[in-house]
Write an enzyme that holds these catalytic residues in place. Structure first.
Site, short mmCIF file in Angstrom:
data_model
loop_
_atom_site.label_atom_id
_atom_site.label_comp_id
_atom_site.label_asym_id
_atom_site.label_seq_id
_atom_site.Cartn_x
_atom_site.Cartn_y
_atom_site.Cartn_z
N ARG A 35 0.82 -1.21 0.00
CA ARG A 35 0.00 0.00 0.00
C ARG A 35 0.85 1.27 0.00
O ARG A 35 0.44 2.29 -0.54
CB ARG A 35 -0.93 0.00 1.20
CG ARG A 35 -2.05 -1.01 1.03
CD ARG A 35 -2.99 -0.97 2.19
NE ARG A 35 -4.20 -1.73 1.85
CZ ARG A 35 -5.07 -2.16 2.74
NH1 ARG A 35 -4.88 -1.91 4.02
NH2 ARG A 35 -6.14 -2.82 2.35
N LYS A 197 -19.57 -15.83 1.98
CA LYS A 197 -21.00 -15.68 2.24
C LYS A 197 -21.77 -15.02 1.10
O LYS A 197 -21.34 -14.01 0.55
CB LYS A 197 -21.18 -14.80 3.46
CG LYS A 197 -20.74 -15.42 4.76
CD LYS A 197 -21.21 -14.47 5.79
CE LYS A 197 -20.81 -14.62 7.18
NZ LYS A 197 -20.95 -13.28 7.79
N GLY A 350 -10.40 -8.37 -0.48
CA GLY A 350 -9.21 -8.59 0.35
C GLY A 350 -8.62 -9.98 0.17
O GLY A 350 -7.42 -10.12 -0.15
N GLY A 373 -13.50 -3.53 0.61
CA GLY A 373 -14.84 -3.03 0.89
C GLY A 373 -15.26 -1.93 -0.06
O GLY A 373 -16.41 -1.91 -0.55
P1 ADP Z 1 -12.95 -11.39 -0.42
O1 ADP Z 1 -12.21 -10.93 0.82
O2 ADP Z 1 -12.04 -11.57 -1.59
O3 ADP Z 1 -14.15 -10.53 -0.73
P2 ADP Z 1 -14.47 -13.31 1.09
O4 ADP Z 1 -14.05 -12.63 2.34
O5 ADP Z 1 -15.88 -13.20 0.66
O6 ADP Z 1 -13.51 -12.86 -0.13
O7 ADP Z 1 -14.20 -14.87 1.20
C1 ADP Z 1 -12.95 -15.42 1.51
C2 ADP Z 1 -13.06 -16.61 2.39
O8 ADP Z 1 -13.94 -17.58 1.84
C3 ADP Z 1 -11.73 -17.29 2.54
O9 ADP Z 1 -11.33 -17.20 3.89
C4 ADP Z 1 -12.01 -18.74 2.13
O10 ADP Z 1 -11.38 -19.70 2.97
C5 ADP Z 1 -13.51 -18.84 2.28
N1 ADP Z 1 -14.06 -19.95 1.48
C6 ADP Z 1 -13.97 -20.14 0.15
N2 ADP Z 1 -14.52 -21.32 -0.19
C7 ADP Z 1 -14.96 -21.89 0.94
C8 ADP Z 1 -15.60 -23.14 1.26
N3 ADP Z 1 -15.91 -24.00 0.31
N4 ADP Z 1 -15.91 -23.38 2.56
C9 ADP Z 1 -15.59 -22.50 3.53
N5 ADP Z 1 -14.98 -21.32 3.29
C10 ADP Z 1 -14.67 -21.03 2.02
MG MG Z 2 -12.65 -11.17 2.91
#
Ligand code: ADP
Ligand code: MG
Length: 392
Positions: A35, A197, A350, A373
């Site tokens: 960053r 989620k 992230g 975010g």
């Molecule tokens: P980002 O930060 O890129 O927006 P998220 O925070 O939504 O992504 O999701 C990331 C998390 O999702 C990771 O910690 C990963 O381990 C989890 N994840 C991905 N696939 C699965 C799965 N099949 N079961 C449980 N957790 C999962």
């Molecule tokens: Mg995340």
């Protein structure tokens, strides 16, 4: 349109720059300095045009003055990267009298790093009194903190309303890249969504349904979609309260002619641990007690087919538990595919960015968003207050 550095006269002026130096610090040293590096183009442009620089950022989430969240290590790292002196005074925050005096004494052409903006409780309240103090530090304001643009804080939104303001290079780059996705994407446009989620991503999915041609869903999120349609997903992570939403999003996609690719198969295990025994099952028929932890080989093939011939790709959310091998395989395979596509590719989020950085393929992605975010809120179609304040 927002103003950019081209629109600002900074010669012999004091320029207050909001940067995103919210970096990991351990034992008084900066860990990953991505960053800080990302802000260098803006700082170098301003310095070469004869500006005196006053920089501010938050670091962590301190509640008031916190010794472990001081900007000293950040100022030290910045000094190394810029190759010039960076003034810093440990104090109670950018709104404190000591800081005011320190800034007043800044020599022409110098670089000053202010103390952590969040040491002052007025920062996150977007308190006008703090914004006025900050505005008093300079003649013009530059916001280069995309990662904080979705928050209306005194150092992002408040101060921009009080001084001639513009976006720095980094913020400008982010807004152009993400703006292109929403406004004039070259079709076919594929969106890859994974992660933890559905509830975190509803806004993004429904807004991108307006512009995308294909949506590829993986990660834990996929199980909610499959279970909502009556599939058996074993012990995989599912959000029962999102079944209606998931069905509704699928119906909207169909209505809009957007094709949705759900993972046909999943790599499963009894428990989440490194190197555990794994088995592949159809995602709608995962045995009881088994956890779906990554997308399977058929799913990867289907994603690859869906990505073929696309001209624009946006990816958010790892496709599996990429932190724990071998459940990183799906994410790594798709990172490779995306890197090889002759398309405009954007990765945001992230964990997604961490996953892509981990593959070493980051320099083959068109744009990697630095703001998790903020990028998602932008793609939901929300106005980012830090950006709205820069609009002419
Ligand atoms: P980002 O930060 O890129 O927006 P998220 O925070 O939504 O992504 O999701 C990331 C998390 O999702 C990771 O910690 C990963 O381990 C989890 N994840 C991905 N696939 C699965 C799965 N099949 N079961 C449980 N957790 C999962
Ligand atoms: Mg995340």
């Amino acid at each position: 349109m927002f103003r950019t550095l081209e629109d600002l006269d900074v010669k012999d002026k004091r320029v207050l720059v909001r940067v995103d130096f919210n970096v990991p610090v351990k034992d008084g040293r900066v860990g990953d300095d991505t960053r800080i590096r990302a802000a260098l183009p803006t700082l170098e442009t301003l310095a070469s045009r004869g500006a005196t620089l006053v920089l501010m950022s938050h670091l962590g989430r301190p509640k008031g003055v916190d010794e472990s969240a001081r900007m000293r290590p950040v100022a030290a790292r910045l000094e190394e990267l810029l190759g010039r002196d960076v003034r810093y005074l440990a104090c109670d925050g950018p709104g404190s009298p000591e800081e005011e005096a320190f800034v007043r004494d800044a020599p022409h052409g110098s670089v000053t790093m202010l103390e952590n903006t969040r040491f002052d409780a007025r920062e996150t309240k977007n308190d006008p009194a703090l914004a006025r103090i900050l505005a008093g530090y300079a003649d013009v304001f530059v916001n280069d903190a995309f990662g904080s643009a979705h928050r209306a804080h005194a150092s992002t939104e408040g101060v921009a309303r009080l001084l001639p303001s513009a976006a720095g290079h980094l913020l400008e780059q982010e807004l152009r890249a993400l703006g292109k996705l929403l406004e004039r994407p070259e079709h076919p446009f594929a969106v890859i969504l994974g992660g933890a989620k559905v509830s975190d991503k509803i806004g993004v999915i429904s807004n991108l349904l307006e512009v995308a041609d294909r949506i590829l869903i993986g990660g834990a999120m996929a199980f909610t979609f499959v279970a909502a349609q009556g599939g058996n997903v074993g012990a995989s992570r599912v959000e029962r309260d999102q079944f209606d939403t998931a069905r509704d999003l699928l119906a909207q996609a169909e209505e809009k002619g957007v094709s949705v690719v759900l993972p046909e198969d999943s790599v499963c295990a009894r428990e989440l641990a490194e190197g555990v025994e794994t088995a592949v099952y159809p995602t709608h028929a995962i045995p009881e007690g088994m956890l779906g932890l990554d997308v399977g080989p058929r799913a990867i093939d289907a994603y690859r087919k869906a990505l073929e011939g696309t001209h624009t790709v946006f990816w958010n959310g790892p496709l599996g538990v990429f932190e724990t091998p071998p459940f990183d395989a799906g994410t790594v395979a798709i990172a490779q595919t995306v890197a090889e596509l002759p398309a405009f590719t954007v990765v945001g989020g992230g964990d997604s960015v961490a996953a892509v950085n981990g593959t070493g393929l980051a320099d083959r992605i068109g744009h990697i968003s630095t703001g998790g975010g903020a990028a998602l809120e932008f793609l939901e179609g929300k106005t980012l207050p830090g950006v709205a304040a820069l609009e002419s």
